[in-house]
Design a protein around this motif. Sequence first.
Motif, mmCIF file in Angstrom:
data_model
loop_
_atom_site.group_PDB
_atom_site.id
_atom_site.type_symbol
_atom_site.label_atom_id
_atom_site.label_comp_id
_atom_site.label_asym_id
_atom_site.label_seq_id
_atom_site.Cartn_x
_atom_site.Cartn_y
_atom_site.Cartn_z
ATOM 1 N N CYS A 186 -8.218 -4.973 -11.900
ATOM 2 C CA CYS A 186 -7.521 -5.430 -10.694
ATOM 3 C C CYS A 186 -6.031 -5.200 -10.894
ATOM 4 C CB CYS A 186 -7.791 -6.910 -10.449
ATOM 5 S SG CYS A 186 -9.543 -7.334 -10.462
ATOM 6 N N ASP B 224 -12.607 -9.483 -3.754
ATOM 7 C CA ASP B 224 -12.203 -8.846 -2.496
ATOM 8 C C ASP B 224 -11.787 -9.899 -1.469
ATOM 9 O OD1 ASP B 224 -12.273 -6.084 -2.882
ATOM 10 O OD2 ASP B 224 -14.448 -5.991 -2.622
ATOM 11 N N ARG C 189 -3.459 -8.715 0.601
ATOM 12 C CA ARG C 189 -3.260 -7.493 1.379
ATOM 13 C C ARG C 189 -2.682 -7.817 2.754
ATOM 14 N NH1 ARG C 189 -8.975 -5.798 -0.868
ATOM 15 N NH2 ARG C 189 -8.359 -4.486 -2.648
ATOM 16 N N ARG D 293 -5.630 -2.982 -5.923
ATOM 17 C CA ARG D 293 -6.713 -2.018 -6.136
ATOM 18 C C ARG D 293 -7.701 -2.578 -7.157
ATOM 19 N NH1 ARG D 293 -2.014 0.439 -6.266
ATOM 20 N NH2 ARG D 293 -1.991 0.607 -8.548
ATOM 21 N N SER E 82 -0.232 -4.403 -2.200
ATOM 22 C CA SER E 82 -1.229 -3.372 -2.475
ATOM 23 C C SER E 82 -2.041 -3.767 -3.715
ATOM 24 C CB SER E 82 -0.544 -2.024 -2.713
ATOM 25 O OG SER E 82 -1.495 -1.042 -3.060
#
Length: 308
Positions: free
Chosen positions: A48, A20, A27, A34, A32
């Motif tokens: 990922c 993250d 980001r 996820r 984008s």
Amino acid sequence: MQAITIGTAAGIDEIRQRLDDEFRILRAEGVSVRIGQSHRGAFAFLDCAVDADGSARSAQIGSLLRESVATALSDVIVEKWEDHLIRKIIRGSYSYFSRDEQDLIAAYTGRTLRSGAEDARGGNAEGRKTRILRRLRDYLDTADELVLEGFVNFRLRDYIEELEDAVDRAVDEYLMEREHREFIRLLRHFVDIQEPRIDHVHVLLGPGGSFRLVDDDGGAIRSEALEEFVVEMVEDEVSHEDLLISALITLAPRRLTVHRSGRPSGRDEAFETILGVFGERTAECEGCTLCSPTHAGACEPSQATWQH
């Protein structure tokens, strides 16, 4: 869409947190990203993914994804898993040590690895991380799924060997220190049961291991038994520290004051040994006439400065 899947049997939360952190940078650039999570048996998997449509920009985004994943995983391996790997090596190779001893060996190993000493095969943490990062990049260039335990055990065998070498050196260091502590304990017992032969000795520690033993007036302490002993010790080519401690035990002072103005700053093993052997009999001078350069400097053997 491009995706990389990371599997692990342990530490999934810390891996996700580190990912993250890396993806936050992507980001911020409008990419984008996820992260999905699933489980297969004892393993957890993080998927990922980034949006990609085959364009040049998508290829660049895919490269950034691989770089971010490699960076995050190299950090996790060195910063989070390394201590676990060290303890696993210790349990496997040195299970005969007690739990407390294993903890000490692990601490010694970590200290050696963190120091990045020139003789440490593994170098410092940043060096290990850089090499692991390079290996992860190479792997992710040709694969989109990675099980971290398998990667560490099979693709980072040289890294594991570096940790094994560091553990072996730590065990040697621990055994030497334990032997030294036991020897100091034996000497202290001998001092405790011995009748003092002199009331007060001043120990002037100089550079390079030199020392002088003087009385309250600054005069060299004379003792036939001591001088015979010193000659014998010098002929045996013992270390300065051993010679100093043995001379003090021969004198058996009731009290001793250590003067260290002639020593460089930092850890002083000779002083630590004196404290270990003579304990509460020992006082440290904070500055006096005996600490002046004329007293602390090296002298001829006839002035009771014993060097070799």
